[in-house]
Write a protein that holds these residues in place. Structure first.
Motif, mmCIF file in Angstrom:
data_model
loop_
_atom_site.group_PDB
_atom_site.id
_atom_site.type_symbol
_atom_site.label_atom_id
_atom_site.label_comp_id
_atom_site.label_asym_id
_atom_site.label_seq_id
_atom_site.Cartn_x
_atom_site.Cartn_y
_atom_site.Cartn_z
ATOM 1 N N HIS A 1 54.675 53.036 -56.561
ATOM 2 C CA HIS A 1 54.149 53.570 -57.820
ATOM 3 C C HIS A 1 52.909 52.824 -58.303
ATOM 4 C CE1 HIS A 1 57.040 56.652 -58.755
ATOM 5 N NE2 HIS A 1 58.066 55.833 -58.659
ATOM 6 N N SER A 2 52.534 51.754 -57.606
ATOM 7 C CA SER A 2 51.383 50.963 -58.036
ATOM 8 C C SER A 2 50.078 51.665 -57.685
ATOM 9 C CB SER A 2 51.426 49.580 -57.366
ATOM 10 O OG SER A 2 51.055 49.682 -55.996
ATOM 11 N N ARG A 3 48.982 51.054 -58.093
ATOM 12 C CA ARG A 3 47.659 51.615 -57.795
ATOM 13 C C ARG A 3 47.146 51.198 -56.429
ATOM 14 N NH1 ARG A 3 43.547 49.996 -62.044
ATOM 15 N NH2 ARG A 3 44.672 48.014 -61.994
ATOM 16 N N SER A 4 47.908 50.412 -55.710
ATOM 17 C CA SER A 4 47.488 49.998 -54.371
ATOM 18 C C SER A 4 47.339 51.214 -53.465
ATOM 19 C CB SER A 4 48.512 49.037 -53.763
ATOM 20 O OG SER A 4 48.235 48.801 -52.395
ATOM 21 N N PRO A 5 46.229 51.331 -52.727
ATOM 22 C CA PRO A 5 46.062 52.499 -51.855
ATOM 23 C C PRO A 5 46.962 52.486 -50.635
ATOM 24 C CG PRO A 5 44.237 50.977 -51.568
ATOM 25 C CD PRO A 5 45.049 50.454 -52.721
ATOM 26 N N LEU A 6 47.496 51.313 -50.297
ATOM 27 C CA LEU A 6 48.322 51.194 -49.094
ATOM 28 C C LEU A 6 49.516 50.297 -49.377
ATOM 29 C CD1 LEU A 6 45.441 50.572 -46.545
ATOM 30 C CD2 LEU A 6 46.872 52.605 -46.620
ATOM 31 N N VAL A 7 50.702 50.739 -48.949
ATOM 32 C CA VAL A 7 51.916 49.930 -49.050
ATOM 33 C C VAL A 7 52.493 49.795 -47.651
ATOM 34 C CG1 VAL A 7 54.243 49.745 -49.985
ATOM 35 C CG2 VAL A 7 52.395 50.667 -51.406
ATOM 36 N N LEU A 8 52.716 48.563 -47.246
ATOM 37 C CA LEU A 8 53.201 48.269 -45.899
ATOM 38 C C LEU A 8 54.675 47.889 -45.959
ATOM 39 C CD1 LEU A 8 52.389 47.795 -42.886
ATOM 40 C CD2 LEU A 8 51.970 45.419 -43.509
ATOM 41 N N ALA A 9 55.502 48.580 -45.170
ATOM 42 C CA ALA A 9 56.932 48.268 -45.074
ATOM 43 C C ALA A 9 57.224 47.775 -43.659
ATOM 44 C CB ALA A 9 57.772 49.505 -45.385
ATOM 45 N N ALA A 10 57.786 46.584 -43.538
ATOM 46 C CA ALA A 10 58.099 46.011 -42.233
ATOM 47 C C ALA A 10 59.422 46.558 -41.724
ATOM 48 C CB ALA A 10 58.163 44.485 -42.330
ATOM 49 N N LEU A 11 59.437 46.981 -40.463
ATOM 50 C CA LEU A 11 60.659 47.560 -39.906
ATOM 51 C C LEU A 11 61.850 46.621 -40.028
ATOM 52 C CD1 LEU A 11 59.540 49.397 -36.633
ATOM 53 C CD2 LEU A 11 60.524 50.404 -38.689
ATOM 54 N N GLU A 12 61.653 45.361 -39.701
ATOM 55 C CA GLU A 12 62.790 44.442 -39.714
ATOM 56 C C GLU A 12 63.290 44.160 -41.120
ATOM 57 O OE1 GLU A 12 60.803 41.636 -37.102
ATOM 58 O OE2 GLU A 12 62.443 41.876 -35.689
ATOM 59 N N ASP A 13 62.412 44.288 -42.127
ATOM 60 C CA ASP A 13 62.891 44.223 -43.504
ATOM 61 C C ASP A 13 63.799 45.410 -43.805
ATOM 62 O OD1 ASP A 13 61.544 41.900 -44.054
ATOM 63 O OD2 ASP A 13 59.896 42.859 -45.127
ATOM 64 N N LEU A 14 63.429 46.575 -43.286
ATOM 65 C CA LEU A 14 64.176 47.784 -43.604
ATOM 66 C C LEU A 14 65.609 47.725 -43.096
ATOM 67 C CD1 LEU A 14 61.434 50.479 -42.874
ATOM 68 C CD2 LEU A 14 62.228 49.687 -45.104
ATOM 69 N N TRP A 15 65.836 47.065 -41.971
ATOM 70 C CA TRP A 15 67.238 46.941 -41.512
ATOM 71 C C TRP A 15 67.844 45.584 -41.884
ATOM 72 C CZ3 TRP A 15 64.238 47.803 -36.655
ATOM 73 C CH2 TRP A 15 63.955 46.633 -35.952
ATOM 74 N N LEU A 16 67.172 44.876 -42.818
ATOM 75 C CA LEU A 16 67.706 43.653 -43.420
ATOM 76 C C LEU A 16 67.895 42.532 -42.398
ATOM 77 C CD1 LEU A 16 70.328 45.307 -45.806
ATOM 78 C CD2 LEU A 16 67.969 44.649 -46.317
ATOM 79 N N GLU A 17 66.921 42.377 -41.506
ATOM 80 C CA GLU A 17 66.929 41.300 -40.519
ATOM 81 C C GLU A 17 66.729 39.956 -41.220
ATOM 82 O OE1 GLU A 17 67.167 38.918 -37.611
ATOM 83 O OE2 GLU A 17 67.252 41.046 -37.029
ATOM 84 N N PRO A 18 67.603 38.960 -40.987
ATOM 85 C CA PRO A 18 67.432 37.672 -41.654
ATOM 86 C C PRO A 18 66.462 36.721 -40.957
ATOM 87 C CG PRO A 18 69.492 37.691 -40.452
ATOM 88 C CD PRO A 18 68.903 39.072 -40.300
ATOM 89 N N ASN A 19 66.263 36.888 -39.654
ATOM 90 C CA ASN A 19 65.477 35.931 -38.885
ATOM 91 C C ASN A 19 64.061 36.452 -38.630
ATOM 92 O OD1 ASN A 19 67.748 34.090 -38.383
ATOM 93 N ND2 ASN A 19 68.529 35.734 -37.086
ATOM 94 N N PRO A 20 63.033 35.638 -38.915
ATOM 95 C CA PRO A 20 61.649 36.089 -38.711
ATOM 96 C C PRO A 20 61.265 36.079 -37.232
ATOM 97 C CG PRO A 20 61.648 33.805 -39.398
ATOM 98 C CD PRO A 20 63.090 34.267 -39.452
ATOM 99 N N GLN A 21 60.257 36.890 -36.896
ATOM 100 C CA GLN A 21 59.738 36.893 -35.536
ATOM 101 C C GLN A 21 58.827 35.693 -35.279
ATOM 102 O OE1 GLN A 21 60.148 38.452 -32.795
ATOM 103 N NE2 GLN A 21 61.181 40.362 -33.260
ATOM 104 N N ASN A 22 58.267 35.123 -36.318
ATOM 105 C CA ASN A 22 57.289 34.055 -36.133
ATOM 106 C C ASN A 22 57.477 32.999 -37.203
ATOM 107 O OD1 ASN A 22 54.854 32.825 -35.015
ATOM 108 N ND2 ASN A 22 53.894 33.416 -36.932
ATOM 109 N N VAL A 23 57.444 31.728 -36.784
ATOM 110 C CA VAL A 23 57.446 30.597 -37.707
ATOM 111 C C VAL A 23 56.165 29.819 -37.435
ATOM 112 C CG1 VAL A 23 58.603 28.487 -38.432
ATOM 113 C CG2 VAL A 23 59.965 30.463 -37.724
#
Length: 411
Positions: free
Chosen positions: A347-369
């Motif tokens: 709903h913000s004025r940002s022209p682009l919103v990025l959703a990470a796939l692993e966030d969507l399935w609630l992955e706890p561990n990052p791909q990169n540290v």
């Protein structure tokens, strides 16, 4: 910068039609990528050899090579480093051609659906890679690029790759940067410039020194921006600058002047004070996190109580979370907060919103540290779900449906 750094789809290779996948992936959370590549290499070698008996395909391949002489140089470099001789050269030439064709097909198919690729232009090239070997005059080999100490990495960062010499780049007419941009933008209509501050200055670390002992070296920023603007105009592309970390004011001013989007990352934007979080504005790409940060699930689990209450109050005030739930009770489920956050960003004025796939399935561990000590683990984690499973996951479909609705009905 060659397209072969991406992942080739074996299913779309005609010379592999009818062959069987012989690679057996070892169990476990982390993939042994060198072992996987070694197991699959014989199939690619055989497919490249099979091309010799296919006159039409071979002619197409030879025409492409004639139009891309650097592909042969790259193949010879790769074959030399692995000791695979003439057969290795043929395989790497073949792989580059396949990758270029697959990316072009993907870009055309996406364009037909009013979509486009969004890819990343890294801030540098591997010290032992093709770019540095092909243009040693362009790189300062006795230094490494990194970042000074900050709240994110108190000891600073040393990324290990050599910086481009600003004097050599100017003498080259910034041709290397232009070539990198054209290579990416022939496929992608949106390009993220990693560490966009590097167009203005880079933290250079002398050989043998620690990251804290580095110093900033300045670049000819407006000449870089001119090169980028011309490339974006040629290809009709949007530029996103990763302006996170220690950002000089002139970088953000230049991004606004040249109509490049910045980045707004929720994990960095929740204040200590009990005040509403301001939504992202029109000049940024909005997201929850990046590949260098904790996933949403990990971040939300570790977020301190005051900031958690602040953000939940913001989401409730916006109507994205149930207002009837008292602020001092247990937090809603992570999936509910994730979907509400994406809708709020939508709903913000940002022209682009990025959703990470692993966030969507609630992955706890990052791909990169981030940090040199974790490089052997970077981007090796096996994804918990395949693309063909996503439509069956409620956390994915619910969040994306709400984001889609929010984008169609901005406040």
């Amino acid at each position: 910068r060659r397209p072969g750094q991406m992942c080739l789809s074996a299913r779309a290779v005609p010379e592999l039609s009818g062959s069987t996948e012989a690679t057996v992936l070892a169990p476990g959370r982390m993939l042994d990528l060198p072992a996987v590549a070694a197991a699959r290499r014989p199939r690619l070698d055989a497919a490249a050899a099979r091309l010799r008996d296919l006159p039409v395909r071979r002619a197409e391949h030879e025409r492409w090579l004639a139009a891309h002489p650097d592909a042969r140089d790259y193949a010879e470099f790769r074959a030399a480093t692995e000791g695979s001789g003439r057969e290795g050269v043929a395989t790497h030439e073949y792989a580059q051609w396949l990758m270029a064709n697959q990316l072009a097909d993907l870009a055309r198919n996406l364009a037909g659906r009013a979509q486009s690729l969004y890819i990343d232009l890294p801030v540098g090239a591997h010290r032992d890679g093709y770019d540095v070997a092909a243009r040693p005059d362009l790189f300062a080999g006795d230094a490494s690029v990194g970042a000074p100490p900050d709240d994110f990495q108190r000891e600073g960062q040393n990324w290990g790759f050599p910086p481009v010499d600003p004097r050599a780049s100017r003498a080259d007419g910034h041709g290397y940067l232009a070539a990198c941009l054209d290579e990416q933008l022939q496929y992608a209509k949106m390009l993220r410039l990693d560490h966009v501050m590097g167009l203005h200055r880079l933290w250079m670390i002398p050989a043998g020194a620690s990251a804290v002992d580095g110093a900033y070296v300045h670049y000819l920023a407006e000449e870089h921006w001119a090169t980028i603007s011309l490339a974006a105009g040629r290809h009709g592309a949007t530029i996103v600058g990763e302006n996170l970390g220690t950002v000089p004011p002139e970088t953000n001013r230049a991004m606004r002047r040249h109509r490049a989007l910045g980045m707004w990352v929720a994990e960095f934007e929740i204040p200590d004070e009990q005040v509403a979080v301001e939504p992202p504005g029109p000049g940024v790409l909005a997201c929850i996190d990046t590949h260098d940060l904790p996933t949403f699930t990990k971040w939300w689990a570790d977020l301190d109580a005051p900031r958690r209450r602040t953000f939940l109050a913001t989401l409730r005030a916006s109507g994205e979370l149930d207002r009837a739930r008292p602020d001092d009770t247990a937090s809603p489920a992570p999936a509910e907060v994730l979907a509400a956050t994406l809708a709020w960003l939508g709903h913000s004025r940002s022209p682009l919103v990025l959703a990470a796939l692993e966030d969507l399935w609630l992955e706890p561990n990052p791909q990169n540290v981030p940090g040199a000590g974790h490089q052997h683990e970077a981007f090796r984690q096996r994804c918990a779900h395949g693309l063909d499973e996503l439509d069956t996951l409620a956390s994915v479909t619910d969040a994306l449906d709400r984001l889609d609705l929010a984008r169609r009905t901005p406040v």
